[in-house]
Design a protein around this motif. Structure first.
Motif, mmCIF file in Angstrom:
data_model
loop_
_atom_site.group_PDB
_atom_site.id
_atom_site.type_symbol
_atom_site.label_atom_id
_atom_site.label_comp_id
_atom_site.label_asym_id
_atom_site.label_seq_id
_atom_site.Cartn_x
_atom_site.Cartn_y
_atom_site.Cartn_z
ATOM 1 N N LYS B 31 7.763 48.557 35.419
ATOM 2 C CA LYS B 31 6.836 48.926 36.508
ATOM 3 C C LYS B 31 6.196 50.244 36.086
ATOM 4 C CE LYS B 31 7.249 48.179 40.777
ATOM 5 N NZ LYS B 31 7.653 48.244 42.218
ATOM 6 N N ILE B 32 4.918 50.169 35.761
ATOM 7 C CA ILE B 32 4.259 51.291 35.083
ATOM 8 C C ILE B 32 3.384 52.092 36.040
ATOM 9 C CG2 ILE B 32 2.653 51.899 33.228
ATOM 10 C CD1 ILE B 32 3.448 49.226 31.869
ATOM 11 N N LEU B 33 3.444 53.415 35.901
ATOM 12 C CA LEU B 33 2.447 54.289 36.537
ATOM 13 C C LEU B 33 1.578 54.871 35.435
ATOM 14 C CD1 LEU B 33 1.511 55.768 39.206
ATOM 15 C CD2 LEU B 33 2.937 57.693 38.419
ATOM 16 N N ILE B 34 0.252 54.689 35.527
ATOM 17 C CA ILE B 34 -0.586 55.433 34.579
ATOM 18 C C ILE B 34 -1.077 56.697 35.260
ATOM 19 C CG2 ILE B 34 -1.243 53.394 33.216
ATOM 20 C CD1 ILE B 34 -4.067 53.712 34.299
ATOM 21 N N VAL B 50 -7.151 50.594 28.504
ATOM 22 C CA VAL B 50 -5.724 50.723 28.811
ATOM 23 C C VAL B 50 -5.304 49.638 29.799
ATOM 24 C CG1 VAL B 50 -4.009 52.187 29.969
ATOM 25 C CG2 VAL B 50 -5.558 53.180 28.260
ATOM 26 N N MET B 51 -6.111 49.444 30.849
ATOM 27 C CA MET B 51 -5.747 48.450 31.861
ATOM 28 C C MET B 51 -5.697 47.048 31.250
ATOM 29 S SD MET B 51 -4.951 50.068 34.505
ATOM 30 C CE MET B 51 -4.892 48.969 35.922
ATOM 31 N N GLN B 52 -6.629 46.789 30.345
ATOM 32 C CA GLN B 52 -6.627 45.488 29.668
ATOM 33 C C GLN B 52 -5.362 45.327 28.816
ATOM 34 O OE1 GLN B 52 -10.315 44.795 27.589
ATOM 35 N NE2 GLN B 52 -9.521 42.885 26.698
ATOM 36 N N ALA B 53 -4.983 46.423 28.165
ATOM 37 C CA ALA B 53 -3.784 46.378 27.310
ATOM 38 C C ALA B 53 -2.522 46.175 28.137
ATOM 39 C CB ALA B 53 -3.678 47.672 26.497
ATOM 40 N N LEU B 54 -2.570 46.563 29.420
ATOM 41 C CA LEU B 54 -1.381 46.459 30.275
ATOM 42 C C LEU B 54 -1.381 45.175 31.102
ATOM 43 C CD1 LEU B 54 -1.030 50.151 31.493
ATOM 44 C CD2 LEU B 54 0.338 48.957 29.778
ATOM 45 N N ASN B 55 -2.291 44.287 30.775
ATOM 46 C CA ASN B 55 -2.366 43.001 31.465
ATOM 47 C C ASN B 55 -0.992 42.316 31.433
ATOM 48 O OD1 ASN B 55 -3.412 40.829 32.765
ATOM 49 N ND2 ASN B 55 -4.483 39.971 30.987
ATOM 50 N N GLY B 56 -0.513 41.920 32.614
ATOM 51 C CA GLY B 56 0.796 41.263 32.676
ATOM 52 C C GLY B 56 1.895 42.184 33.180
ATOM 53 N N PHE B 57 1.670 43.495 33.092
ATOM 54 C CA PHE B 57 2.616 44.459 33.657
ATOM 55 C C PHE B 57 2.242 44.757 35.109
ATOM 56 C CE2 PHE B 57 3.069 45.456 29.142
ATOM 57 C CZ PHE B 57 4.429 45.695 29.012
ATOM 58 N N SER B 58 3.206 45.214 35.880
ATOM 59 C CA SER B 58 2.926 45.765 37.202
ATOM 60 C C SER B 58 2.481 47.212 37.017
ATOM 61 C CB SER B 58 4.214 45.694 38.041
ATOM 62 O OG SER B 58 4.186 46.663 39.052
ATOM 63 N N VAL B 59 1.259 47.538 37.439
ATOM 64 C CA VAL B 59 0.684 48.853 37.140
ATOM 65 C C VAL B 59 0.185 49.552 38.398
ATOM 66 C CG1 VAL B 59 -1.072 50.103 35.815
ATOM 67 C CG2 VAL B 59 -0.066 48.023 34.867
ATOM 68 N N MET B 60 0.589 50.798 38.581
ATOM 69 C CA MET B 60 -0.013 51.651 39.611
ATOM 70 C C MET B 60 -0.675 52.818 38.887
ATOM 71 S SD MET B 60 2.914 51.723 42.555
ATOM 72 C CE MET B 60 1.756 52.387 43.771
ATOM 73 N N ILE B 86 9.039 53.084 39.998
ATOM 74 C CA ILE B 86 8.367 53.096 38.690
ATOM 75 C C ILE B 86 9.409 53.382 37.616
ATOM 76 C CG2 ILE B 86 6.751 54.455 37.267
ATOM 77 C CD1 ILE B 86 5.298 52.756 39.374
ATOM 78 N N ASP B 87 9.384 52.613 36.509
ATOM 79 C CA ASP B 87 10.352 52.893 35.448
ATOM 80 C C ASP B 87 9.713 53.150 34.089
ATOM 81 O OD1 ASP B 87 9.620 50.309 34.882
ATOM 82 O OD2 ASP B 87 11.550 49.428 35.441
ATOM 83 N N TYR B 88 8.407 53.292 34.043
ATOM 84 C CA TYR B 88 7.724 53.690 32.807
ATOM 85 C C TYR B 88 6.410 54.357 33.197
ATOM 86 C CZ TYR B 88 7.235 53.589 27.747
ATOM 87 O OH TYR B 88 7.169 53.959 26.426
#
Lengths: 384, 384
Positions: B31-34, B50-60, B86-88
């Motif tokens: 669970k990623i926070l940018i 970056v958002m495209q690269a994180l496709n498939g992750f849960s991102v806030m 959030i864990d990353y």
């Protein structure tokens, strides 16, 4: 500069009397094998210091790892590791002991014939963790993940590596060099110098910091090399020499630049065929590579001449000639012979070396494969 | 050289269009926070990549981290991290965003008041893992484990660090600098330059390779600094500048040598009190430190004059004067003002700065504590 990835997880512990750091860096309860070479560590106190530092651990030992460590010897250590469920190895020695230990760490957990790492380029999937206590500055193996192993049976000297084969830690204690013979010191300086050349003397990719870092190591080795070889009690100089050798091949100066390694590849075959020390073969071959490949490497050799040797007069070719001469003279100032004839190689050496290179699929070599069979022959013949 | 330990586990991924490497380096299911700054990444395409690269992750996401990142701002991110498990974290920005992210990673898992890391020097025991996408070469934060945070309420700018706060990876893509304004470029060059000076301009401990590595960075920054600041489309030069800044503060050139950091400590107070950019405060203060501390730093300033600026004529004091002049002129060539009066600080600035230094227990400063209150006053006054 070129794209690159760089990571180097080795913990460097530099200084005198840092043995107490060993037990802090090995998991409690580990069953440890210490590996070493011809036994000099038993005479100079390093063995006693290490054993004292490992007090409380279960420790076995495996000595007798030779220079250009033999697959055949190392496989005996692999048997000991397997039979005794060793789960940590501490290499105490120079590049041969550390390289050999990397092989042991990978081979012990491999189910097939471990020569597959070389002959079939099988990637290492698992390895026993290990640390090192460095006693000979030269190869940089204490801070990298590669190793070179020799199969005595077939006289093959081959390289392999894996991200799993970085030491967990390396103790760099300059006092361990006190008992190191002059010839091993000289070979170490030459080895470190040529490692840097292999990552520098190619073609420019506009990487000015990498160039200057490489030149920094050259300049320092030139400044302190002879002093280190001749003043056996100069521990400060030994410390600086160690740091040059470690930085020379830990991946950093090679980030984002092309690499050559032709001198090493030709040198490996000469060592395997005629038993000439690694540092000596490099000192023999490098001037030939520089001379024969002067067109392809022109801009970089001129930069090397100007910045490292302060050769600023004359045409580019005169600068190149002078830089080659200075480089060879540097090796000779360390007491290293730089001609094959000085090592009594047979008259057909060039053919034998070339056959070995071809057999190991090492032709063409050099950056962009610029060293063809013909060029390699010219290089070797020019160094007779 | 001095004893040292060195380890740096950061994976550097250098090059254009390396975004696909991000997902390879973040555990699946994270669970990623940018985190980012003022939003320039949304204009220049970096955010989309970056958002495209994180496709498939849960991102806030958490934007709005300011220069000299504020404790007060960062605590809002800490709340988000805790509330959403959030864990990353992926920091996308320059040194302020990365430093702020280090604080968020440590604070989110700390049970007391996270200002304890600064006020009580409480060591970090746990931290959320994080990676970075660097967009401003300057601080070196992308390859080290330290951070500087400002408490807006009390105007305190304080440093902390922990081995748990190394980024897992850092993407260094020179194209991200394309939209970087001239002033931020100039500040970055000055910051990197002064990082290196802080680890070099002290007293000699016979560490010739460390000296030459530092000089390599100076020479490269001098060679390319102005070009980088003025030629916004020169991606190759930006790449070289990035590598200089990263190598300037990743611990390597500081191995086994004394360090100063007085220019930074004085500069931090000036930024906290008067809001002057970090790189600007360093450019103001450094010439004063060199001039006032010339006796204590004599041998090293002379070496710097000779090797970096090629100043080989005159007495030692003349060389020192010329080196200081060249250094200040270098900052000015980047467009940075180098006098406090040019930034409209109040007349009693020296007293205010000194009071802040004393309050933060920063007097005496410098290597071996050589900069007393009196010397610090002289340094600041000389730069009005």
């Amino acid at each position: 500069m070129l794209n690159f990835q760089y990571v180097n997880p080795v913990r460097i512990i530099f200084g005198e009397a840092q043995y107490q750091e060993i037990s802090k860096n090995i998991p409690a309860g580990s069953k440890i094998l210490i590996t070493y070479g011809g036994g000099s560590i038993k005479k100079n106190g390093v063995y006693d210091n290490v054993m004292q530092a490992l007090n409380g651990f279960s420790v076995m030992e495996f000595g007798g790892i030779e220079a250009n460590p033999h697959y055949e010897t190392l496989m005996k250590a692999v048997e000991i590791v397997r039979a005794n469920k060793i789960d940590y190895i501490l290499a105490v020695g120079g590049g041969s002991v550390i390289d050999g230990t990397k092989f042991i760490c990978a081979a012990a957990l491999y189910e097939g014939d471990p020569w597959d790492f070389f002959a079939k380029r099988v990637p290492v999937q698992k390895a026993i963790p290990f640390g090192t206590v460095l006693t000979i500055p030269a190869t940089g193996s204490e801070m990298n993940s590669g190793a070179v192993i020799t199969k005595e049976e077939t006289k093959e000297k081959r390289a392999f590596g894996s991200p799993l084969l970085y030491p967990k830690f390396s103790i760099l204690d300059p006092t361990t060099t006190k008992s190191l013979p002059v010839s091993q010191r000289a070979n170490g300086v030459a080895d470190a110098f040529v490692h840097v050349i292999e990552q520098y003397l190619t073609f420019s990719v506009n990487a000015p910091l990498q160039d200057r870092f490489a030149e920094s190591i050259f300049q320092t080795l030139i400044e302190i090399g002879e002093k280190y070889v001749k003043n056996l009690d100069d521990i400060e100089t030994a410390g600086n020499l160690i740091w040059c050798a470690t930085m020379g091949l830990n991946g950093l100066i090679g980030c984002g630049v092309p690499q050559d390694w032709a001198t090493h590849m030709i040198g490996h075959e000469i060592t395997a065929l005629y038993g000439i020390d690694h540092g000596q073969t490099l000192s023999v071959i490098l001037p030939g590579v520089m001379n024969v490949m002067r067109e392809e490497k022109r801009a970089k050799i001129v930069q090397y001449a100007e910045r490292v040797w302060n050769i600023c007069e004359g045409s580019d070719d005169q600068k190149i000639d002078a830089a080659i001469e200075k480089t060879e003279a540097f090796f000779r100032s360390l007491g290293i012979k730089t001609r094959l004839s000085e090592y009594n190689v047979p008259a057909n050496a060039a053919d034998e070396i070339l056959n070995a290179l071809k057999e190991h699929k090492m032709i063409p070599i050099g950056e962009r494969g610029i060293i063809t069979e013909e060029k390699a022959r010219e290089i070797i013949k020019s160094r007779m």
